[in-house]
Design an enzyme around this catalytic site. Structure first.
Site, short mmCIF file in Angstrom:
data_model
loop_
_atom_site.label_atom_id
_atom_site.label_comp_id
_atom_site.label_asym_id
_atom_site.label_seq_id
_atom_site.Cartn_x
_atom_site.Cartn_y
_atom_site.Cartn_z
N TYR A 19 25.56 55.74 132.37
CA TYR A 19 24.59 55.64 131.30
C TYR A 19 25.20 54.97 130.08
CZ TYR A 19 27.00 59.79 129.52
OH TYR A 19 27.94 60.67 129.06
N SER A 263 32.80 61.49 123.29
CA SER A 263 33.22 61.37 124.68
C SER A 263 32.07 61.60 125.65
CB SER A 263 34.34 62.39 124.96
OG SER A 263 34.56 62.55 126.34
N LYS A 264 32.02 60.78 126.70
CA LYS A 264 31.01 60.99 127.74
C LYS A 264 31.21 62.34 128.43
CE LYS A 264 29.83 56.25 129.12
NZ LYS A 264 29.76 55.31 130.25
N ARG A 265 32.45 62.76 128.53
CA ARG A 265 32.73 64.00 129.25
C ARG A 265 32.46 65.24 128.41
NH1 ARG A 265 38.50 64.11 130.63
NH2 ARG A 265 38.73 62.77 128.82
#
Length: 509
Positions: A19, A263-265
């Site tokens: 995404y 962060s994506k995480r």
């Protein structure tokens, strides 16, 4: 500071590996604003050379996300343009990069590296054992003779193609966002980067640079994480004999606590999640424009046109921006309150559809009803996704039975300094008084209930609180008299009747 001479051509070139991160949208927005402010072109290019991390559908998500925010492009994968194709894998299949790779090899500015990943790891481990913390790979093949290279190829050994970085000297470049100051990198601090993988697929360092040149990009505006890679790109421009574009590296966006980048995480930063939560594209556009840029020291709310007119790269700060979800939510609420009630009803309708409260597509009578209800929550909504929860009791049954959609415990009806019997008596009086009303409207509803509270010797809050729970199943809801009016006579009285029965049963028990 370099003079910016229109027309300019800039690009946003995301990798479809998942995404679209909201930080990527901010970088795209700065490019778009720069192009629109200076009357230039904004190009979208998909850089999908990382086969292992490629995610099917990610490119479509990226384009949807950008358009939702309000970013369009003059050239790109779906709109075409004079310098297409605009997808790197398509450009690779057409052999666009081959002649440039051959040119570097012919000039001795790149070389075929037969070092295997295992050998490279061993070299790194040996360097660490000697106390070398920063291992900088310089391939032994740099100095191979043509015969040695031919022999390795004849044996079928796989190879990558690496840039032959000079062992001495330095590379300089300027950055618009850092006040045009010169950034100097010693070649001794660099290593021989891979330009082409063993599969034949070019890496970002090579492919993006060739694409930028062929697409006539004048300014490369990208995240500051690319600053360490820029010396390699300057060396490549020199190797090809090309004038580099002007660079501007936008600051990172830090997490709210300032501890590291978004962060994506760790963070909820997928652009499509902001749509799901009910953020308005107008608010997102405004907020993102302020992530690293400002017009002055106090102006925050600006229209799209105002931001385009005022945006200059000089006012982009080199220091990191800090993501503030609370401020974004507040700004979204401000934009929500700018709508008329009918406009807000149209905006929240898809969220009620998703929650199963109205039909898909909504019937005319459902939309008309929703428009009647919307004024009650207009001042309370900050995220559009809050609307279904705020309005749910208008569309679902409320009561004390086990199978009722919105069930409450009878004890919730009993207000401070009240018991079940007295609460039931107050609700019975309310039921009788409301049943006798000729006009079911806000003003007579309020007048009747205030008079009844006084007659019963109750504080208004005691009676109103019990009625509120009876008709909504909640202790907190939109204004009581508006809620009664919105529910209508029949449903309101039925719910009060259910509450009375529940309290009577509690008293009897």
């Amino acid at each position: 500071m370099a003079t910016i001479t229109p027309p300019v051509r800039v690009r946003f070139a995301p990798s479809p590996t998942g995404y679209l991160h909201i930080g990527g949208v901010r970088t795209a927005l700065f490019n778009w604003l720069f192009a629109r402010h200076y009357g230039g072109q904004f190009i979208l290019r998909v850089e999908d050379t990382d086969e292992k991390r490629f995610v099917v559908g990610a490119a479509d998500d990226m384009m949807w996300s950008l358009r939702w925010i309000g970013i369009d492009w003059d050239e790109g994968p779906d709109v075409g343009g004079p310098y297409g194709p605009y997808v790197q894998s398509d450009r690779h299949e057409r052999g666009i990069y081959n002649e440039y790779v051959a040119d570097l090899l012919r000039k001795g500015l790149a070389y075929k590296s037969f070092t295997t990943p295992e050998e490279l790891e061993q070299m790194r481990a040996e360097a660490e054992s000697r106390g070398i913390k920063a291992f900088r790979f310089r391939g032994p093949e740099r100095d191979w003779t043509p015969e040695q290279i031919a022999e390795a190829e004849a044996q079928g050994k796989p190879y990558t193609i690496r840039l032959k970085v000079p062992l001495e000297g330095m590379t300089r470049f300027h950055d618009l966002i850092r006040g045009g100051e010169q950034i100097i990198i010693n070649h001794a601090d660099l290593y021989d980067i891979v330009l082409v993988k063993s599969s034949g697929m070019p890496l970002y360092h090579l492919a993006h640079l060739i694409d930028d040149r062929m697409m006539r990009i004048t300014h490369v505006i990208r995240g500051e994480e690319w600053v360490p890679s820029t010396p390699y790109h300057i060396l490549l421009y020199k190797a090809f004999g090309w004038e580099p574009p002007i660079f501007a590296h936008v600051p990172n966006i830090l997490r709210q606590d300032g501890r590291g980048k978004l962060s994506k995480r760790k963070d909820d930063v997928a652009t499509n999640r902001f749509w799901e939560r009910g953020y308005l594209p107008e608010a997102m556009f405004n907020y993102l424009s302020l992530q690293g840029w400002s017009y002055d020291d106090h102006t925050e709310l600006m229209t799209r046109d105002e931001i385009v007119e005022r945006f200059t790269i000089e006012r982009v700060q080199p220091s990191p921006a800090r993501w503030n979800p609370d401020k974004l939510k507040d700004m979204n609420g401000i934009y929500v309150r700018k709508f008329t009630s009918d406009e807000l009803a149209d905006r929240i309708a898809p969220f009620l559809v998703q929650a199963g409260l109205i039909s898909d597509p909504p019937a005319d009578e459902e939309l008309a009803y929703l428009r009647r209800l919307t004024p009650m929550i207009h001042e309370r909504v900050e995220e559009l996704s809050e609307a279904p929860e705020l309005l749910e009791f208008f569309f679902r049954e409320v009561g004390v039975a086990e199978d009722v959609a919105l069930r409450y415990e009878p004890v919730m009806l009993i207000q401070k300094k009240m018991d079940a019997a007295r609460t039931a008596a107050g609700l019975r009086a309310a039921y009788e008084g409301l049943s006798a009303l000729d006009a079911w409207q806000v003003e007579p509803l309020e007048a009747t209930l205030r008079a009844l509270a006084a007659e019963q010797g109750l504080k208004p809050g005691q009676l109103f609180g019990a009625i509120r729970v009876a008709i909504t199943g909640r202790t907190v809801a939109p204004p009581l008299f508006d809620t009664l009016n919105g529910l209508g006579r029949e449903r309101s009285l039925k719910r009060i009747e259910i509450a009375i029965a529940a309290l009577e049963q509690t008293s009897a028990g």
